[in-house]
Design an enzyme around this catalytic site. Structure first.
Site, PDB file in Angstrom:
ATOM      1  N   GLU A 169     -12.004 180.184  19.344  1.00  0.00           N
ATOM      2  CA  GLU A 169     -10.643 179.859  19.780  1.00  0.00           C
ATOM      3  C   GLU A 169      -9.717 181.027  19.458  1.00  0.00           C
ATOM      4  O   GLU A 169      -9.959 181.790  18.522  1.00  0.00           O
ATOM      5  CB  GLU A 169     -10.160 178.579  19.102  1.00  0.00           C
ATOM      6  CG  GLU A 169     -10.164 178.593  17.574  1.00  0.00           C
ATOM      7  CD  GLU A 169      -8.888 179.126  16.972  1.00  0.00           C
ATOM      8  OE1 GLU A 169      -7.927 179.363  17.732  1.00  0.00           O
ATOM      9  OE2 GLU A 169      -8.858 179.326  15.747  1.00  0.00           O
ATOM     10  N   PHE A 170      -8.632 181.133  20.249  1.00  0.00           N
ATOM     11  CA  PHE A 170      -7.652 182.197  20.042  1.00  0.00           C
ATOM     12  C   PHE A 170      -6.238 181.631  20.084  1.00  0.00           C
ATOM     13  O   PHE A 170      -5.335 182.213  20.688  1.00  0.00           O
ATOM     14  CB  PHE A 170      -7.816 183.285  21.111  1.00  0.00           C
ATOM     15  CG  PHE A 170      -9.174 183.934  21.116  1.00  0.00           C
ATOM     16  CD1 PHE A 170      -9.524 184.857  20.153  1.00  0.00           C
ATOM     17  CD2 PHE A 170     -10.109 183.604  22.082  1.00  0.00           C
ATOM     18  CE1 PHE A 170     -10.779 185.453  20.152  1.00  0.00           C
ATOM     19  CE2 PHE A 170     -11.359 184.188  22.096  1.00  0.00           C
ATOM     20  CZ  PHE A 170     -11.698 185.120  21.122  1.00  0.00           C
ATOM     21  N   LEU A 171      -6.046 180.483  19.447  1.00  0.00           N
ATOM     22  CA  LEU A 171      -4.737 179.834  19.492  1.00  0.00           C
ATOM     23  C   LEU A 171      -3.743 180.520  18.569  1.00  0.00           C
ATOM     24  O   LEU A 171      -4.080 180.916  17.453  1.00  0.00           O
ATOM     25  CB  LEU A 171      -4.856 178.368  19.066  1.00  0.00           C
ATOM     26  CG  LEU A 171      -5.819 177.477  19.848  1.00  0.00           C
ATOM     27  CD1 LEU A 171      -5.609 176.039  19.439  1.00  0.00           C
ATOM     28  CD2 LEU A 171      -5.634 177.641  21.337  1.00  0.00           C
ATOM     29  N   PHE A 270       3.677 192.835  16.301  1.00  0.00           N
ATOM     30  CA  PHE A 270       3.107 192.826  14.952  1.00  0.00           C
ATOM     31  C   PHE A 270       3.475 194.083  14.159  1.00  0.00           C
ATOM     32  O   PHE A 270       2.774 194.443  13.224  1.00  0.00           O
ATOM     33  CB  PHE A 270       1.590 192.630  14.983  1.00  0.00           C
ATOM     34  CG  PHE A 270       1.175 191.248  15.389  1.00  0.00           C
ATOM     35  CD1 PHE A 270       0.980 190.258  14.441  1.00  0.00           C
ATOM     36  CD2 PHE A 270       1.024 190.915  16.723  1.00  0.00           C
ATOM     37  CE1 PHE A 270       0.633 188.975  14.809  1.00  0.00           C
ATOM     38  CE2 PHE A 270       0.674 189.624  17.099  1.00  0.00           C
ATOM     39  CZ  PHE A 270       0.482 188.651  16.141  1.00  0.00           C
ATOM     40  N   ASP A 272       6.604 194.280  12.730  1.00  0.00           N
ATOM     41  CA  ASP A 272       7.807 193.888  12.015  1.00  0.00           C
ATOM     42  C   ASP A 272       7.537 193.920  10.514  1.00  0.00           C
ATOM     43  O   ASP A 272       6.768 193.115   9.993  1.00  0.00           O
ATOM     44  CB  ASP A 272       8.259 192.480  12.432  1.00  0.00           C
ATOM     45  CG  ASP A 272       8.774 192.446  13.857  1.00  0.00           C
ATOM     46  OD1 ASP A 272       9.514 193.375  14.231  1.00  0.00           O
ATOM     47  OD2 ASP A 272       8.439 191.504  14.595  1.00  0.00           O
ATOM     48  N   GLY A 274       8.201 193.246   6.660  1.00  0.00           N
ATOM     49  CA  GLY A 274       8.854 192.123   5.996  1.00  0.00           C
ATOM     50  C   GLY A 274       7.934 191.413   5.025  1.00  0.00           C
ATOM     51  O   GLY A 274       7.143 192.035   4.325  1.00  0.00           O
ATOM     52  N   CYS A 281      -4.891 180.762   9.036  1.00  0.00           N
ATOM     53  CA  CYS A 281      -5.923 181.571   9.679  1.00  0.00           C
ATOM     54  C   CYS A 281      -6.057 182.970   9.086  1.00  0.00           C
ATOM     55  O   CYS A 281      -7.071 183.288   8.480  1.00  0.00           O
ATOM     56  CB  CYS A 281      -5.648 181.663  11.187  1.00  0.00           C
ATOM     57  SG  CYS A 281      -5.900 180.106  12.069  1.00  0.00           S
ATOM     58  N   LYS A 344       5.622 180.823   9.832  1.00  0.00           N
ATOM     59  CA  LYS A 344       6.162 181.492  11.012  1.00  0.00           C
ATOM     60  C   LYS A 344       7.000 180.468  11.765  1.00  0.00           C
ATOM     61  O   LYS A 344       6.886 179.255  11.521  1.00  0.00           O
ATOM     62  CB  LYS A 344       5.048 182.031  11.910  1.00  0.00           C
ATOM     63  CG  LYS A 344       4.114 180.960  12.459  1.00  0.00           C
ATOM     64  CD  LYS A 344       3.013 181.540  13.333  1.00  0.00           C
ATOM     65  CE  LYS A 344       3.491 181.796  14.738  1.00  0.00           C
ATOM     66  NZ  LYS A 344       2.386 182.174  15.648  1.00  0.00           N
TER      67      LYS A 344
END
Length: 456
Positions: A169-171, A270, A272, A274, A281, A344
């Site tokens: 999966e790539f959710l 990607f 950013d 911080g 995951c 997030k």
């Protein structure tokens, strides 16, 4: 096997649509089950948790994911989707069995806990009543699928053709529905002609819409997801390492990221600087890959991921240090407003959340911490009940000594700094996600600090 570049293959066989079982109805499984039903299949979701199953059967999602509530309710009401706690009920009439259970990090180790995947695979094999394809979607260490094939061979009934393949999966949390219905790639590993044709029928609509299909061996399919996560984690830790150089040199890491992100070989996503990554995951997946790489003797990968993990965890300490500095070295009895608890935006997931970790660390140093999150306050409360949770941005900011923006929800980024400045006698803000406009906040009277950004 098909051409991995074009994904071309013979047309799938005609006949009745395959029936689908989804084993495990957590974040991945519930989303996958609803999406498969939306693609026109009859789907049964299985879980051992009666309360979760009851909620899903009523069309209610027990976690926050944009768009999933409506999709789930629609499919349940249409009769294409149902849920059960009886594994025999789920498996008995299905042709395709998706394994969607968790692979959490083992306590006291970087290794993945594979007990749920093994139990789910064994349960499916034992309850097969007809030929079927068992499709692993869970993220597992390379080599797991080969062992699971032995489990299937041992426990499947005589005379039943049971084939195990892998389809990672790539959710992305917050965009899971879109990612399932309109995937940017479909990877299937270890398939025969029969199982490939069957999976092409399952994914016929996304394939027709242009989703590329990559057909490969089992180890490659197992490595795709963890390698993608490791690359993203490395990119995040890289820009955070650069941020430390920017701080020392007086440069602005946000402007720097904009500049290097224009390079098509690098890209801006990607980058950013911080607080770093968290969630269910990336942290556990890079640690599992680190552990497995060491087992296989691939020590360069293990060493790289060790440093990536160290940089990421160090960002949490850096934000705590900024808060201490803003409060003249001690947060004891200081009032701290925290904006964000989820790892997030667009999720209520607080697993390994950097935001919640920082809030708890400041609380342990004696601060009075007020937390507001648009979606994750209740899940955060269950994890850290000793923090104070408030119901609005304004409540979190009012009468504070310093405000920390720890999750980049849109409403925080777009908040009116002048209005918020009027709520506290000491308007100090730490932008731990690099999303606020320093000039606008300073003009409104805020003392502004950020990671990798000039202090004045």
């Amino acid at each position: 096997m098909t051409d991995a570049t074009t994904g071309t293959a013979a047309a799938p066989e005609a006949g009745p649509a395959p029936r689908i079982a989804v084993i495990g109805t957590g974040y991945l499984g519930a989303t996958h089950a609803a999406a498969m039903a939306a693609l026109g299949f009859d789907v049964v979701g299985f879980d051992t948790d009666p309360e979760k199953t009851r909620a899903l059967s009523l069309g209610k999602v027990p976690f926050y994911e944009p768009g999933l509530d409506a999709l789930l309710s629609e499919q349940v009401e249409a009769g294409r989707l149902r849920f059960t706690t009886d594994v025999a009920d789920a498996v008995g009439d299905a042709d395709v069995h998706f394994i969607c259970v968790g692979t959490p990090q083992q306590p006291g180790s970087n290794a993945a806990n594979l007990s749920y995947v093994e139990a789910a695979t064994r349960a499916v094999a034992e309850h097969l009543t007809r030929d079927g394809v068992i499709v692993g979607k869970s993220t597992v260490p390379v080599g797991t699928a080969a062992r699971l094939r032995e489990v299937v061979a041992q426990h499947a009934p005589d005379g039943v053709d049971a084939e195990l393949v892998w389809n990672p999966e790539f959710l992305r949390e917050g965009k899971a529905v879109e990612d399932t219905l309109h995937p940017d790639r479909i990877v299937i590993g270890g398939v025969s002609e029969r199982s490939e044709a069957l999976l092409r029928r399952v994914y016929a609509r996304p394939i027709a819409a242009g989703a590329p299909v990559i057909v490969c061996d089992l180890p490659t399919a197992e490595l795709v997801k963890v390698s993608a996560n490791a690359f993203l984690a490395t990119k995040i830790s890289f820009i955070n390492a650069v941020a430390s150089v920017c701080e020392a040199a007086g440069a602005d890491v946000t402007v720097l990221a904009d500049a290097i992100g224009l390079d098509p070989r690098i890209g801006r996503k990607f980058l950013d600087a911080g607080l770093g990554f968290g969630g269910g995951c990336l942290p556990k997946d890079i640690r599992a890959l680190m552990h497995r790489s060491g087992e296989l003797g691939a020590y360069r990968m293990a060493g790289l991921l060790q440093k990536v993990d160290e940089i990421n965890m160090g960002q949490r300490e850096a934000v705590v240090a900024l808060a201490l500095a803003a409060c003249d070295g001690s947060v004891l009895n200081k009032s701290i407003g925290v904006l964000g608890a989820a790892f997030k935006p667009e999720t209520d997931d607080v697993r390994d959340s950097p935001a919640l970790n920082v809030a708890a660390a400041l609380h342990l140093r004696g601060a009075q911490v007020k937390v507001f999150d648009p979606a994750a306050s209740e899940t955060a409360r269950r994890t850290f009940p000793t923090l104070t949770y408030v119901s609005s941005t304004e409540d979190a900011v009012e009468a504070t000594d310093v405000v920390l923006v720890l999750t980049e929800w849109k409403q925080f980024v777009e908040a009116d700094p002048a209005m918020l400045a009027a709520l506290t006698p000491t308007p100090r803000v730490i932008d731990a996600r690099g999303k606020l406009d320093p000039a606008a906040w300073r003009a409104a009277g805020w003392e502004f600090r950020g990671l990798g950004r000039p202090t004045a």
